[in-house]
Design an enzyme around this catalytic site. Structure first.
Site, PDB file in Angstrom:
ATOM      1  N   SER A 107      15.126  -1.458 -11.121  1.00 16.93           N
ATOM      2  CA  SER A 107      15.210  -2.002  -9.762  1.00 16.93           C
ATOM      3  C   SER A 107      16.483  -2.826  -9.587  1.00 16.93           C
ATOM      4  CB  SER A 107      13.991  -2.898  -9.516  1.00 16.93           C
ATOM      5  OG  SER A 107      14.213  -3.744  -8.415  1.00 16.93           O
ATOM      6  N   GLN A 128      17.811   2.040  -9.178  1.00 13.06           N
ATOM      7  CA  GLN A 128      17.317   1.978  -7.793  1.00 13.06           C
ATOM      8  C   GLN A 128      18.177   1.015  -6.988  1.00 13.06           C
ATOM      9  OE1 GLN A 128      15.363  -1.050  -6.695  1.00 13.06           O
ATOM     10  NE2 GLN A 128      15.557  -0.309  -4.585  1.00 13.06           N
ATOM     11  N   TYR A 130      18.869  -1.129  -3.401  1.00 14.76           N
ATOM     12  CA  TYR A 130      18.625  -1.652  -2.061  1.00 14.76           C
ATOM     13  C   TYR A 130      19.989  -1.848  -1.417  1.00 14.76           C
ATOM     14  CZ  TYR A 130      13.664  -2.704  -2.751  1.00 14.76           C
ATOM     15  OH  TYR A 130      12.311  -2.599  -2.947  1.00 14.76           O
ATOM     16  N   THR A 156      16.150   3.189  -2.098  1.00 13.13           N
ATOM     17  CA  THR A 156      14.885   2.808  -1.442  1.00 13.13           C
ATOM     18  C   THR A 156      15.165   2.429   0.000  1.00 13.13           C
ATOM     19  OG1 THR A 156      13.959   2.114  -3.534  1.00 13.13           O
ATOM     20  CG2 THR A 156      12.907   1.243  -1.558  1.00 13.13           C
ATOM     21  N   LYS A 252      13.773   7.178  -1.614  1.00  7.13           N
ATOM     22  CA  LYS A 252      12.404   6.677  -1.884  1.00  7.13           C
ATOM     23  C   LYS A 252      11.886   5.885  -0.681  1.00  7.13           C
ATOM     24  CE  LYS A 252       9.846   3.762  -5.151  1.00  7.13           C
ATOM     25  NZ  LYS A 252       9.667   2.469  -4.449  1.00  7.13           N
ATOM     26  N   HIS A 276       5.597   2.184  -0.681  1.00  4.56           N
ATOM     27  CA  HIS A 276       5.965   1.004  -1.458  1.00  4.56           C
ATOM     28  C   HIS A 276       4.711   0.346  -2.069  1.00  4.56           C
ATOM     29  CE1 HIS A 276       9.785  -1.299  -2.041  1.00  4.56           C
ATOM     30  NE2 HIS A 276       8.960  -2.198  -2.521  1.00  4.56           N
ATOM     31  N   ARG A 279       2.853  -2.441  -0.052  1.00  2.00           N
ATOM     32  CA  ARG A 279       3.492  -3.764  -0.009  1.00  2.00           C
ATOM     33  C   ARG A 279       4.354  -3.935   1.227  1.00  2.00           C
ATOM     34  NH1 ARG A 279       3.563  -5.814  -5.191  1.00  2.00           N
ATOM     35  NH2 ARG A 279       5.597  -6.824  -5.144  1.00  2.00           N
TER      36      ARG A 279
HETATM   37  C1  FMN Z   1       5.665  -5.784  -8.371  1.00  2.00           C
HETATM   38  C2  FMN Z   1       6.314  -4.639  -7.668  1.00  2.00           C
HETATM   39  C3  FMN Z   1       7.673  -4.684  -7.433  1.00  2.00           C
HETATM   40  C4  FMN Z   1       8.309  -3.599  -6.830  1.00  2.00           C
HETATM   41  N1  FMN Z   1       9.651  -3.624  -6.692  1.00  2.00           N
HETATM   42  C5  FMN Z   1      10.290  -2.541  -6.200  1.00  2.00           C
HETATM   43  C6  FMN Z   1      11.695  -2.500  -6.160  1.00  2.00           C
HETATM   44  O1  FMN Z   1      12.376  -3.429  -6.571  1.00  2.00           O
HETATM   45  N2  FMN Z   1      12.265  -1.387  -5.638  1.00  2.00           N
HETATM   46  C7  FMN Z   1      11.533  -0.328  -5.170  1.00  2.00           C
HETATM   47  O2  FMN Z   1      12.093   0.666  -4.731  1.00  2.00           O
HETATM   48  N3  FMN Z   1      10.194  -0.348  -5.225  1.00  2.00           N
HETATM   49  C8  FMN Z   1       9.554  -1.418  -5.740  1.00  2.00           C
HETATM   50  N4  FMN Z   1       8.204  -1.419  -5.818  1.00  2.00           N
HETATM   51  C9  FMN Z   1       7.433  -0.247  -5.367  1.00  2.00           C
HETATM   52  C10 FMN Z   1       7.238   0.742  -6.526  1.00  2.00           C
HETATM   53  O3  FMN Z   1       8.456   1.342  -6.865  1.00  2.00           O
HETATM   54  C11 FMN Z   1       6.241   1.843  -6.154  1.00  2.00           C
HETATM   55  O4  FMN Z   1       6.647   2.431  -4.949  1.00  2.00           O
HETATM   56  C12 FMN Z   1       4.816   1.338  -6.025  1.00  2.00           C
HETATM   57  O5  FMN Z   1       4.534   0.364  -7.004  1.00  2.00           O
HETATM   58  C13 FMN Z   1       3.840   2.484  -6.157  1.00  2.00           C
HETATM   59  O6  FMN Z   1       2.526   2.065  -5.984  1.00  2.00           O
HETATM   60  P1  FMN Z   1       1.547   1.691  -7.217  1.00  2.00           P
HETATM   61  O7  FMN Z   1       1.990   0.361  -7.717  1.00  2.00           O
HETATM   62  O8  FMN Z   1       0.210   1.663  -6.575  1.00  2.00           O
HETATM   63  O9  FMN Z   1       1.694   2.755  -8.259  1.00  2.00           O
HETATM   64  C14 FMN Z   1       7.549  -2.485  -6.413  1.00  2.00           C
HETATM   65  C15 FMN Z   1       6.180  -2.452  -6.657  1.00  2.00           C
HETATM   66  C16 FMN Z   1       5.566  -3.504  -7.287  1.00  2.00           C
HETATM   67  C17 FMN Z   1       4.088  -3.424  -7.565  1.00  2.00           C
HETATM   68  C1  LIG Z   2      12.845 -10.619  -0.974  1.00  2.00           C
HETATM   69  C2  LIG Z   2      11.883  -9.494  -1.307  1.00  2.00           C
HETATM   70  C3  LIG Z   2      12.422  -8.671  -2.401  1.00  2.00           C
HETATM   71  C4  LIG Z   2      11.440  -7.652  -2.867  1.00  2.00           C
HETATM   72  C5  LIG Z   2      12.077  -6.818  -3.906  1.00  2.00           C
HETATM   73  C6  LIG Z   2      11.154  -6.175  -4.834  1.00  2.00           C
HETATM   74  C7  LIG Z   2      10.224  -5.252  -4.151  1.00  2.00           C
HETATM   75  O1  LIG Z   2      10.614  -4.192  -3.701  1.00  2.00           O
HETATM   76  C8  LIG Z   2       8.838  -5.605  -4.029  1.00  2.00           C
HETATM   77  O2  LIG Z   2       8.056  -4.765  -3.511  1.00  2.00           O
HETATM   78  O3  LIG Z   2       8.430  -6.716  -4.428  1.00  2.00           O
END
Ligand code: FMN
Ligand SMILES: CCCCCCC(=O)C(=O)O
Length: 378
Positions: A107, A128, A130, A156, A252, A276, A279
């Protein structure tokens, strides 16, 4: 790890070993968490056809991902702040992925930097991105990924506006980070975790520190980062990324058929059907709900990856049956990392691998290529 038999076991161990603020950051979703729940519930509603007396003695999980051989149709998704789940978490996760023969995606919001990982692992990994307001920073970041020989860029596109995660605010995972007595106590009763994190290479966003002046000031760095998510992001930016990144591109965060068609037009090699992990847009349908429509529309033009709610090999089988070529694990491996570092991530991958092999056997399937809608019950 002997008595750990499923991803939920790893989740519970993660919850015990890691301070609440970081466990919740990984575990929870945005707003009312409707989409977070739907991701899991809709997967579990999909039932298999049990097939018998088929020779399944030669089952084989191997496949290709973006044209490269992979031991199974799994990828470790980009997950921010892994280094706060376990000291040097990104390196541990990357090593576990490489030992298992699957790709790891770093990430942008990692604790370890691109260079930290590249200097600590044997094979190339994915990066990945942003796209932030400071395009000079983004260009330099992409150049760093090229210099580190990253083999794919995962762009992403679903976080230009940030979905509020209530629990993060309540836990003081805010800008600036909030310190309370209860939080300090929560850290103090987990000396193993504290020691691991303190021994790690870094304790802030490794890819960004160095770009912002006075980065030893965590508040300043966090504020800069939060202000950098760019609400003007649009398809022209994807063209710009294409012009500065010569390698394979994955988009993504696709959740709509029209967007999937536009993603194909960019010339990207793959897209990830993703919300995501529940989230971001709360109230969006589950990822598995939208997968078949997207796969039917563009699956013959672009490689389809999937994520959202995968917690078992059965879930991987469901997604492959509905048109995904591979699945990204998010929380499933983050739980493993919090539970036991590299060994915990390896355990998460192994659990899912074994469950997928068994499910294939009980559905009468020998290869990943054979998995299609025929393995599903009506
Ligand atoms: C704690 C956390 C941090 C994440 N950070 C990123 C990130 O930095 N970049 C990104 O593209 N997706 C991020 N994601 C999304 C994941 O890449 C992914 O899409 C998602 O976790 C899939 O769902 P699942 O956790 O139910 O498998 C994050 C997810 C979680 C749980
Ligand atoms: C300021 C928010 C940053 C979030 C970056 C990580 C991420 O993608 C996530 O879901 O958490």
């Amino acid at each position: 790890m002997k008595h750990i038999t499923c991803i939920e076991d790893l989740r519970l161990l993660h919850k015990r070993r890691v301070p609440k603020a970081f466990f919740d950051y990984a575990d929870r979703g945005s707003y009312a968490e409707e989409t977070l729940r739907a991701n899991r519930e809709d997967l579990q509603k999909i039932k298999f056809r049990q097939r018998i007396l088929v020779d399944v003695s030669k089952r084989d999980l191997s496949t290709t991902i973006l044209g490269e051989p992979s031991s199974m149709p799994l990828i470790l998704a980009p997950v921010g702040l892994l280094g706060m789940q376990h000291g040097d978490g990104e390196i541990h996760a990357c090593r576990a992925a490489q030992a298992a023969g699957i790709p790891f995606t770093q990430s942008t919001m990692s604790i370890c930097s691109i260079e930290d990982i590249a200097g600590s692992v044997e094979k190339p990994f994915w990066f990945q991105l942003y796209v932030m307001k400071d395009r000079g920073f983004i260009k330099a970041l992409v150049e760093r990924a090229i210099a580190a020989k990253c083999t794919a860029l995962c762009l992403t596109v679903d976080l230009q506006v940030i979905g509020q995660r209530h629990q993060d605010i309540k836990n003081g995972m805010s800008v600036p980070p909030e310190w309370t007595l209860s939080k300090l106590f929560d850290f103090a009763i987990r000396p193993g975790w504290v020691q691991g994190v303190l021994q790690g290479k870094r304790r802030t966003f490794g890819n960004i520190a160095g770009h912002v002046k006075n980065t030893e000031d965590l508040t300043k760095l966090s504020a800069w980062t939060a202000a950098q998510f760019d609400t003007s992001l649009n398809w022209k930016d994807v063209d710009w990324i294409r012009s500065i990144w010569p390698g394979k591109l994955i988009i993504k965060g696709i959740h709509d058929i029209e967007d999937a068609k536009l993603a194909v037009e960019t010339g990207a090699q793959a897209l990830v059907v993703s919300n995501h992990g529940g989230r971001q847009l709360d109230g969006a349908p589950s990822s598995i709900h939208v997968l078949p429509g997207i796969a039917d529309a563009v699956g013959d033009k672009i490689e389809i990856m999937f994520d959202g709610g995968i917690r078992s090999g059965q879930d991987v089988m469901r997604a492959l049956a509905l048109g995904a070529k591979s699945c990204m694990l998010g929380r499933a491996y983050a739980y493993g990392l919090g539970a036991g570092g590299q060994a915990g991530v390896a355990k998460a991958i192994d659990i899912i691998r074994n469950e997928l092999l068994t499910t294939m056997g009980l559905c009468g399937v020998n290869t990943v290529a054979e998995i299609d809608r025929k393995v599903l019950a009506d």
